[in-house]
Design an enzyme around this catalytic site. Structure first.
Site, short mmCIF file in Angstrom:
data_model
loop_
_atom_site.label_atom_id
_atom_site.label_comp_id
_atom_site.label_asym_id
_atom_site.label_seq_id
_atom_site.Cartn_x
_atom_site.Cartn_y
_atom_site.Cartn_z
N CYS A 225 -8.74 4.28 -7.53
CA CYS A 225 -8.64 5.51 -8.14
C CYS A 225 -8.34 5.31 -9.78
O CYS A 225 -7.14 4.86 -9.80
CB CYS A 225 -8.12 6.63 -7.52
SG CYS A 225 -8.55 7.04 -5.96
N CYS B 6 -13.29 5.56 -7.50
CA CYS B 6 -13.01 6.88 -7.85
C CYS B 6 -12.49 7.10 -9.31
O CYS B 6 -11.64 6.00 -9.77
CB CYS B 6 -12.10 7.35 -6.66
SG CYS B 6 -11.78 9.41 -6.83
N CYS C 111 -14.28 14.50 -4.66
CA CYS C 111 -12.53 14.59 -4.47
C CYS C 111 -12.02 15.46 -5.09
O CYS C 111 -12.01 15.80 -6.26
CB CYS C 111 -12.12 12.95 -4.84
SG CYS C 111 -10.18 13.12 -4.57
N CYS D 236 2.52 19.53 -15.41
CA CYS D 236 2.01 18.07 -15.55
C CYS D 236 2.76 17.58 -16.79
O CYS D 236 2.93 17.83 -17.91
CB CYS D 236 0.41 17.94 -16.17
SG CYS D 236 -0.05 16.40 -16.47
N CYS E 243 -1.62 22.23 -18.42
CA CYS E 243 -1.30 22.49 -17.00
C CYS E 243 0.05 22.51 -16.77
O CYS E 243 0.92 21.57 -17.26
CB CYS E 243 -1.91 21.38 -16.30
SG CYS E 243 -3.81 21.18 -16.41
N CYS F 115 -2.21 14.42 -23.15
CA CYS F 115 -3.52 15.48 -22.90
C CYS F 115 -3.44 16.86 -23.39
O CYS F 115 -2.32 17.42 -23.80
CB CYS F 115 -3.60 15.57 -21.27
SG CYS F 115 -4.95 16.59 -20.71
N ARG G 44 -6.20 14.14 2.15
CA ARG G 44 -5.44 13.26 1.77
C ARG G 44 -4.16 13.94 1.62
O ARG G 44 -3.82 14.68 0.73
CB ARG G 44 -5.87 12.39 0.57
CG ARG G 44 -4.96 11.48 -0.19
CD ARG G 44 -5.46 10.60 -1.27
NE ARG G 44 -6.56 9.86 -0.90
CZ ARG G 44 -7.62 10.05 -1.31
NH1 ARG G 44 -7.93 11.01 -2.08
NH2 ARG G 44 -8.74 9.26 -0.79
#
Length: 331
Positions: free
Chosen positions: A102, A133, A193, A65, A62, A58, A269
């Site tokens: 998801c 999702c 979400c 991550c 972040c 990616c 969640r």
């Protein structure tokens, strides 16, 4: 006249959210439990399954991550999975009791060239009778409409943290970028979400800032994941947490309770980090209003309790899977 705490409001002030965090713990959890019971059956928990359909590489930075190309975590970047392989995973998830499936891809944003393949995955999962999702990074308005047309029910796009701490977490996309994608999702008619991660070195005020941002959105998140950071070696925030220590369990429960109070009708969640949580801590989270978990032994790239552990936990706490009817009633 006394305000009905179970009725959603969008005019929360940051000071009010901070004041909730400062309440005595027992009073806070009691209030959250009362709010929860006004909309949901406290013995029911929604089961979802999360699959990484495109892992690693990616372009975002972040700081938590393992999939960021900016950090050396030993994770190998992979291509987008084949549709049939994804559908096989979805069938297994349904057989294991999941109601929602998801799909997560480690992208900064969705590329138009990948949309047809994703649409085939979504429509195929939908045909199995599962809620769908996806979390695919930033979306344009047109991409959101295409995903909706393919049968996508929910789109996940977390705010991660409060606006004041955000620049300490990621610099390759702005808070407004995230809000813009959420607007595209809402405008397309999909459910949102949206939640965040706690235990990244942020202050209590930052946690209040995250929940204030969620509670003052034009529509509260339909699903609100509260993640505890799973520290991954090689990531800046993971290394920081390994050095300084993880979030206090009671503070985590406080965060769940405040989330339930400020977003009373959201599915809250209990997401990443459950592998390290004791049964007692998870029980407090459910008491405080959490009513959804991810099942399966992996969450994208990190560990999650296995099916036997969750079966034992549900039996010990007299919990049962929510099922589609319970989800629809809460919507």
């Amino acid at each position: 006249m006394t305000r009905d705490l179970a009725m959603p409001r969008h005019d929360w002030t940051l000071a009010e959210v901070e004041a909730l965090f400062e309440q005595p713990f027992m009073e806070l959890v009691f209030t959250a439990a009362e709010v929860h019971r006004r909309t949901f059956d406290p013995s029911e928990v929604q089961l979802s399954r999360l699959l990484s359909i495109k892992t690693g590489g990616c372009a975002e930075n972040c700081g938590y991550c393992s999939q960021s190309a900016s950090f050396d975590t030993g994770l190998k970047a992979e291509k987008l999975m084949d549709t049939q392989a994804v559908l096989a995973e979805a069938m297994a998830a349904k057989a294991g009791g999941a109601d929602r499936f998801c799909m997560g891809a480690a992208w900064r944003e969705l590329k138009d060239r990948d949309t047809p393949k994703l649409a085939a995955m979504i429509s195929g999962v939908k045909a199995l009778g599962l809620e769908t999702c996806a979390t695919l990074g930033m979306l344009t308005a047109d991409q959101a409409r295409q995903l909706k047309d393919a049968g996508l029910d929910y789109y996940n796009h977390n705010l991660d943290t409060g606006p004041d701490y955000y620049a300490d977490v990621v610099t390759t996309r702005t808070y407004q970028d995230r809000l813009d994608t959420l607007k595209h999702v809402r405008d397309a008619g999909m459910s949102t979400c949206c939640g965040g991660i706690v235990g990244m070195g942020e202050s209590r005020r930052d946690r209040a800032g995250l929940l204030h941002a969620l509670a003052t959105l034009p529509a509260h998140p339909d699903s609100l994941p509260v993640n505890a950071l799973v520290p991954v070696a090689g990531t800046p925030l993971g290394d920081q947490v390994k050095r300084d220590g993880e979030i206090d369990p009671i503070e985590f429960v406080r965060t769940v309770a405040v989330a339930r109070i400020v977003c009373p009708r959201s599915m809250v969640r209990l997401s990443a980090g459950r592998e390290a949580m004791s049964p007692e801590m998870q029980a407090l989270c459910f008491l405080a209003g959490a009513n959804s978990i991810f099942v399966g032994d992996r969450l994208l790239t990190t560990a999650n309790p296995d099916a036997d552990a969750d079966t034992r936990l549900f039996a010990k706490l007299d919990l049962r899977p929510m099922g589609p009817k319970g989800i629809e009633a809460a919507a």
